[in-house]
Design a protein around this motif. Structure first.
Motif, short mmCIF file in Angstrom:
data_model
loop_
_atom_site.label_atom_id
_atom_site.label_comp_id
_atom_site.label_asym_id
_atom_site.label_seq_id
_atom_site.Cartn_x
_atom_site.Cartn_y
_atom_site.Cartn_z
N ARG A 1 0.82 -1.22 0.00
CA ARG A 1 0.00 0.00 0.00
C ARG A 1 0.86 1.27 0.00
NH1 ARG A 1 -5.07 -1.76 3.84
NH2 ARG A 1 -6.12 -2.97 2.22
N VAL B 1 7.40 -3.06 -8.33
CA VAL B 1 6.99 -2.88 -9.72
C VAL B 1 8.05 -3.45 -10.67
CG1 VAL B 1 6.33 -1.17 -11.46
CG2 VAL B 1 5.63 -0.85 -9.07
N ASP C 1 -0.34 -10.52 -18.32
CA ASP C 1 0.50 -9.36 -17.99
C ASP C 1 0.20 -8.76 -16.62
OD1 ASP C 1 -1.94 -8.32 -18.60
OD2 ASP C 1 -1.22 -6.88 -20.09
N VAL D 1 -0.07 -9.41 -12.20
CA VAL D 1 0.34 -10.29 -11.11
C VAL D 1 -0.22 -9.80 -9.78
CG1 VAL D 1 2.54 -9.04 -10.86
CG2 VAL D 1 2.34 -11.35 -9.94
N VAL D 2 -0.61 -10.75 -8.95
CA VAL D 2 -0.95 -10.48 -7.55
C VAL D 2 -0.06 -11.40 -6.72
CG1 VAL D 2 -2.73 -10.63 -5.76
CG2 VAL D 2 -3.34 -9.87 -8.06
N ASP E 1 6.77 9.68 -8.91
CA ASP E 1 5.70 8.87 -8.37
C ASP E 1 4.59 8.62 -9.38
OD1 ASP E 1 7.09 8.69 -6.05
OD2 ASP E 1 5.78 9.97 -4.84
N LEU F 1 5.76 5.84 -11.54
CA LEU F 1 5.73 4.57 -10.81
C LEU F 1 4.30 4.05 -10.67
CD1 LEU F 1 7.51 2.50 -9.37
CD2 LEU F 1 7.29 3.86 -7.28
N ILE F 2 3.35 4.94 -10.41
CA ILE F 2 1.95 4.52 -10.27
C ILE F 2 1.40 4.01 -11.61
CG2 ILE F 2 -0.39 5.39 -9.83
CD1 ILE F 2 0.83 7.14 -7.61
N ARG G 1 3.15 2.59 -14.02
CA ARG G 1 3.74 1.26 -14.24
C ARG G 1 3.09 0.23 -13.32
NH1 ARG G 1 9.56 1.83 -12.70
NH2 ARG G 1 9.59 -0.42 -13.09
N ARG G 2 2.85 0.63 -12.08
CA ARG G 2 2.21 -0.24 -11.10
C ARG G 2 0.82 -0.67 -11.57
NH1 ARG G 2 1.77 -0.51 -4.89
NH2 ARG G 2 -0.48 -0.61 -4.74
N ASP G 3 0.03 0.29 -12.03
CA ASP G 3 -1.33 -0.01 -12.49
C ASP G 3 -1.30 -0.94 -13.70
OD1 ASP G 3 -2.37 1.53 -10.52
OD2 ASP G 3 -2.84 3.26 -11.79
N ALA G 4 -0.23 -0.87 -14.49
CA ALA G 4 -0.17 -1.68 -15.71
C ALA G 4 0.23 -3.13 -15.44
CB ALA G 4 0.82 -1.06 -16.70
N VAL G 5 0.81 -3.40 -14.29
CA VAL G 5 1.33 -4.76 -14.07
C VAL G 5 0.73 -5.46 -12.86
CG1 VAL G 5 3.36 -4.10 -12.68
CG2 VAL G 5 3.46 -6.16 -14.14
N LEU G 6 0.25 -4.71 -11.87
CA LEU G 6 -0.34 -5.38 -10.70
C LEU G 6 -1.83 -5.63 -10.94
CD1 LEU G 6 1.31 -3.64 -7.61
CD2 LEU G 6 2.08 -5.62 -8.91
N GLY G 7 -2.35 -6.66 -10.31
CA GLY G 7 -3.78 -6.95 -10.40
C GLY G 7 -4.60 -5.79 -9.87
N ALA G 8 -5.85 -5.73 -10.34
CA ALA G 8 -6.72 -4.58 -10.02
C ALA G 8 -7.11 -4.53 -8.55
CB ALA G 8 -7.97 -4.64 -10.89
N TYR H 1 -5.11 -4.23 -6.07
CA TYR H 1 -4.17 -3.44 -5.27
C TYR H 1 -4.67 -2.01 -5.06
CZ TYR H 1 -0.57 -7.01 -5.23
OH TYR H 1 0.13 -8.16 -5.00
N LEU I 1 -3.46 1.83 -3.13
CA LEU I 1 -2.46 2.63 -2.40
C LEU I 1 -3.16 3.39 -1.28
CD1 LEU I 1 -0.44 4.04 -5.42
CD2 LEU I 1 0.49 2.57 -3.60
#
Lengths: 445, 445
Positions: A95, A102, A117, A119-120, B21, B24-25, B27-34, B36, B38
């Protein structure tokens, strides 16, 4: 199917224990829950480990051909250094903004087909499969899950509910359906895909008729707990397509085949020429550090994540990520999958040679460095084959080489060394197996 | 109940982000599952941490009054040294003899009442609750589980099924029953136990009438996600006895209250004068290392373990055990629970003083260092109270002090600093809260 769920275990009275170990076992039994089991008739006790080797308190070395968690070898110095360095900086959580999270997520999904593409992160393979089941049931609105006859997918309640391998005392989910694999059903390779697809279609029809619907096909592409029935490559594809057509997700359980274990491929599903919706990761991901993941297509992940909160306290923290990142770097830099391929071929060739002089080696199946070796001649009854396999495993343990058994009848040797194994270790394993075969065959004739 | 399941979160456009930031956000949104999220309107980004402090990339220090995993403080050197040393020796697993595992198990159960003398290790609090539910359902033969109205017990499918706090999109198990707590129901202390027992008895009757039966009463004795409604001590006892009389188990979720958080007691259930059948451990057990446990009476553990295999690959491995062992040693040696008691009292006194000059501090509840502080005057509508609480949390975040919100209406400040907090940190927190109150009250008047 044997009713003893872990035949290769310690039973009081079967081994002569040192006073030290006897005392430790008594204390252990008094404080640990009754679900704990020790492996081998004569339990093993190790004080340190390095690479392919485990050392007992007397300093004797045991060759590890069993542990598939430390794929890079026990106590890998680079991996441990990365873990310790990060633990000294910050542990964090997902969080907060964390570039390392990342970076690693991007490098991990880059090893998958482009469609997968997202991951969790989780902490264990069980958590990965449990989350994949939650996602599949959430987005499909259905409950039914199709697995192989002796599947094992983890320890959580939901995973246990789709793990017939846990035996009759553990309740299966009412919407779990089992399909027999072509190999143990004796189907020749050319009919294997058809057999599997027919089985899956019948399961789909039954699930729909009862109102459960189809949430997922969940499989470990090595089919480890079924007895390592992984051929012919591709036999899963038709069944997977049928599940998708019925509205279910295809989930590849990569906890055992993943991270290069199969040699030719980074991920087990690739051997079958399919792209699943979700892949579940665990065991070797942190070379021992508790970390897992679900990697998959954006669609089901978004359908779940938009409305369902999923927050896993430890998962994705900076220490786990730094550790997994070091594992992936070493694995790619040192071409660990290439070594799994080469050493798998060497081991297979050696086993085929041994088969020439030992009728007890009924069949050898493998991909890379995951081997199933069926024990006992065809004309032996199942209990005798199982007893022979157990005798072999325990003879090798006395020879300080570690393996175990698997399969519906537990008469298949399960052999899966760390992926850094060298030719000298393969040869030592083959010598030990040869000696053990001579010993137990001698006893039985 | 608010429909936003995590009100205190980043939403694109609400904060002015640095280019670093923002990138980074993205890139984070593009690769982590929905799934997640912050935390905070303006997300935080830390590079290192030590004790009570987290440091952003510019070196600015943030005072941590929120993270209850690193109870001994961030990056505890002794704990990290124990982890690194063990990782260099052997990681192992529980199927091999391991004196460290038995030593720690004995020291851990010694902190429990004598009847609770068995332990099974897991990797996370969710795995602990999931296993406790499996045990309860296995030995009771029943399915029903009774929880509080806004309970949260973890991320696995089974845990989510007994976690109404996850919101309407996450399916509850058909056999989950919720009971309202005496506090939020406005019941005076003298009627609290009666109220709770009546609610539990009604749930039991309903579960029995529908054929589900009663497997367990599962509670977090701090009732954190309900809004920290933990008084009066003992109000749980009658309901717990009723569940046991109906054949169910009493499960104390110690993931939040455990390991001395409540100050007066090592375990939260002790504050209520009861001895549960099972207690589930997680978060602070390894000060960040993924480790959890189920501790309980021998009977239900044996009933489960004799027939059901439970094998958790990473759980109980030597590295996790060495880490948890170091945590327990430091916690006992430094009397961390004593500090939680003393600092909890200091914080409470300071909050009571602040209440004199700030009508927005509606109520303060706590045990040791777990605080719930209700925000907003009685005459304010619920959405306004929630908005005020969120404004406060985010004003404090800008002042570099970290807390968050909880409760059915998310208008309760959730305050739970690492247990090593000192008087100077408590005072700094109180100053920051005072400033934030003046700021947001000024805006709202």
């Amino acid at each position: 199917m044997t009713t003893d769920l872990m035949p290769n275990r310690f039973r009081p009275g079967e081994a002569e224990l040192s006073p030290r170990d006897a005392d430790l076992i008594a204390r252990r039994d008094a404080v640990l829950g009754a679900s704990y089991r020790l492996q081998y008739r004569n339990p093993v006790h190790f004080e340190r480990a390095e690479g392919m080797w485990l050392y007992d308190p007397e300093g004797r070395a045991y060759l590890d051909f069993y542990n598939n968690v430390p794929s890079l070898g026990h106590c890998h110095p680079e991996v441990n250094a990365a873990m310790a360095a990060q633990a000294g900086r910050i542990s964090g959580n997902t969080r907060y903004l964390e570039p390392g999270l990342v970076d690693y997520a991007e490098r991990l999904v880059a090893t998958f087909p482009a469609e997968m593409d997202r991951v969790v992160f989780t902490c264990t393979g069980s958590e990965s499969n449990d989350l994949a089941l939650r996602i599949a049931r959430h987005v499909s609105g259905a409950q039914g899950v199709i697995v192989s006859s002796h599947a094992y997918h983890g320890t959580s309640a939901a995973c246990a509910g789709v793990s017939p391998n846990l035996g009759a005392a553990v309740r299966l989910d009412p919407a779990t359906r089992m399909v027999t694999l072509p190999g143990p059903a004796g189907i020749p390779d050319e009919g294997a895909a058809r057999h599997f697809e027919d089985q899956v279609r019948a399961a789909i029809a039954d699930l729909q008729r009862r109102g459960f619907g189809v949430a997922a096909l969940l499989f470990d592409s090595i089919f480890s707990s079924d007895g390592v029935w992984l051929d012919p490559p591709g036999f899963i594809a038709g069944g997977a397509a049928a599940v998708r057509a019925a509205g279910g997700l295809v989930i590849s359980d990569e906890v055992q085949p993943g991270f290069g274990r199969t040699g030719d491929h980074m991920w087990g599903f690739m051997r079958h020429g399919i792209v699943p919706d979700l892949a579940t990761l665990g065991k070797p991901m942190g070379n021992g550090f508790p970390i897992g993941a679900v990697v998959g297509r954006a669609d089901p992940m978004a359908g779940f994540g938009a409305t369902a909160r999923y927050s896993n306290t430890f998962a994705g923290n900076a220490v786990g990520i730094a550790t997994a990142d070091a594992v992936l770097r070493v694995l790619q830099r040192d071409d660990i999958p290439g070594n799994a391929r080469a050493m798998g071929a060497r081991l297979r060739a050696g086993l085929e040679t041994l088969q020439g002089s030992h009728a007890s080696l009924r069949a050898v199946r493998h991909a890379g460095l995951f081997f199933g070796i069926d024990i006992g001649r065809d004309d032996m009854p199942a209990p005798a084959r199982r007893a022979l396999a157990l005798d072999l495993v325990n003879a090798m343990r006395e020879d300080r080489v570690l393996i175990s058994t698997t399969g519906a009848n537990e008469d298949t040797l399960k052999v899966r060394p760390p992926l850094i194994v060298g030719p000298e270790h393969v040869d030592q394993f083959l010598h030990s197996l040869g000696r053990a075969l001579a010993l137990v065959e001698g006893r039985r004739t």
